[in-house]
Design a protein around this motif. Structure first.
Motif, PDB file in Angstrom:
ATOM      1  N   UNK A  67       0.822  -1.214   0.000  1.00  0.00           N
ATOM      2  CA  UNK A  67       0.000   0.000   0.000  1.00  0.00           C
ATOM      3  C   UNK A  67       0.860   1.269   0.000  1.00  0.00           C
ATOM      4  N   UNK A  68       2.090   1.137   0.505  1.00  0.00           N
ATOM      5  CA  UNK A  68       3.022   2.271   0.503  1.00  0.00           C
ATOM      6  C   UNK A  68       3.971   2.206  -0.695  1.00  0.00           C
ATOM      7  N   UNK A  74       9.633   7.155   1.505  1.00  0.00           N
ATOM      8  CA  UNK A  74       9.199   8.118   0.496  1.00  0.00           C
ATOM      9  C   UNK A  74       7.688   8.357   0.604  1.00  0.00           C
ATOM     10  N   UNK A  75       6.938   7.295   0.809  1.00  0.00           N
ATOM     11  CA  UNK A  75       5.485   7.446   0.928  1.00  0.00           C
ATOM     12  C   UNK A  75       5.127   8.235   2.183  1.00  0.00           C
ATOM     13  N   UNK A  83      -3.916   9.842  -1.428  1.00  0.00           N
ATOM     14  CA  UNK A  83      -3.213   8.555  -1.387  1.00  0.00           C
ATOM     15  C   UNK A  83      -3.672   7.694  -0.214  1.00  0.00           C
ATOM     16  N   UNK A  84      -4.381   8.283   0.723  1.00  0.00           N
ATOM     17  CA  UNK A  84      -4.722   7.571   1.953  1.00  0.00           C
ATOM     18  C   UNK A  84      -5.966   6.701   1.813  1.00  0.00           C
ATOM     19  N   UNK A  85      -6.723   6.900   0.755  1.00  0.00           N
ATOM     20  CA  UNK A  85      -7.960   6.143   0.583  1.00  0.00           C
ATOM     21  C   UNK A  85      -7.699   4.644   0.504  1.00  0.00           C
ATOM     22  N   UNK A 104       0.613   6.813   9.782  1.00  0.00           N
ATOM     23  CA  UNK A 104       1.146   7.538   8.630  1.00  0.00           C
ATOM     24  C   UNK A 104       1.321   9.020   8.945  1.00  0.00           C
ATOM     25  N   UNK A 105       0.378   9.582   9.671  1.00  0.00           N
ATOM     26  CA  UNK A 105       0.473  10.983  10.096  1.00  0.00           C
ATOM     27  C   UNK A 105       1.699  11.188  10.986  1.00  0.00           C
TER      28      UNK A 105
END
Length: 256
Positions: A67-68, A74-75, A83-85, A104-105
């Motif tokens: 997913x990343x 980099x992601x 991109x988070x969907x 991710x945040x």
């Protein structure tokens, strides 16, 4: 501790701390990467997800890496809201999309300001610390301290302040800190000493350690992890957590 126990621990440490241990363990996830930050991100995530069957843990961690775009650092730094969907369907046991999006945040916020995740675990007078207890408390407070932190995500980041054994975080620290020539642990962090590490104490390690007389304390909590580490420090003061390989190996062999 009897001579036979010492001999058994040394034998099993040597048996399991070797490259053929990697493919069937969650540590195989960060071993897919060579960039320091990629190793940190996927090592951290694989460790946090490490409950349940190892095959499932590995598969779910691979799903996250995909997913990343198989470029976690980099992601983490450059992803946009759109991109988070793709993460909204991710789930592993009680770890869900809300937790995933906050991780991710955190990674994005942290790596915009820091080069290595090790910095998040460091405390004042790090060299003078006997164990990583204060490091884990500090990390918990830092991780959970960003704006928009979801309360439900706190359960995934243990802390000695709540008397948790902190098994998964201690395992992650072992991966990052321990240094030897066996090829399993990474040893890419140098500001935390292997001597400060605390044993990752899960139910299997706990059961074997009690059978061997390494734990006397009845509950299994942070103090139990410290008791076990203290016992193993008598065998190797500079690297007590190397015996995680032995106790874990005996556990999966059905020693008890």
């Amino acid at each position: 501790m009897t001579d036979s126990t010492v001999e058994l621990l040394e034998q099993k440490y040597a048996q399991y701390n070797r490259p053929d241990f990697i493919p069937h363990d969650p540590i195989s996830i960060p071993h897919r990467f060579s960039r320091r930050q990629d190793i940190e991100i996927m090592g951290f995530w694989a460790a946090v997800l490490a409950w349940g069957q190892r095959k499932t843990i590995i598969n779910k961690s691979l799903e996250l890496a995909t997913l990343m775009d198989d470029a976690p650092y980099d992601f983490a730094l450059n992803h946009q809201d759109g991109d988070l969907k793709r993460f909204l369907a991710f789930k592993h046991r009680t770890f869900n999309a809300t937790d995933t999006l906050y991780f991710l945040h955190f990674f994005q916020d942290f790596y915009k300001k820091n080069d290595s995740l090790e910095s998040a675990f460091l405390v004042e007078n790090q060299i003078g610390q006997t164990t990583t207890e204060q490091s884990l408390i500090s990390f918990h407070d830092r991780f959970c301290g960003l704006e928009y932190f979801p309360a439900r995500t706190r359960k995934h980041i243990a802390t000695p302040a709540h008397r948790s054994t902190c098994k998964r975080l201690n395992m992650f620290l072992r991966w990052m800190v321990r240094q030897d020539d066996r090829g399993v642990d990474f040893g890419i962090w140098d500001k935390i000493s292997p001597a400060q590490l605390v044993m990752p104490c899960d139910v299997h390690v706990d059961r074997v350690a009690r059978h061997l007389g390494l734990i006397q304390r009845k509950p299994t909590d942070w103090q139990t992890a410290l008791e076990l580490t203290t016992a193993l420090r008598k065998l190797d003061p500079a690297d007590p957590v190397k015996y995680d390989f032995a106790l874990f190996g005996l556990g999966i062999e059905g020693f008890v």
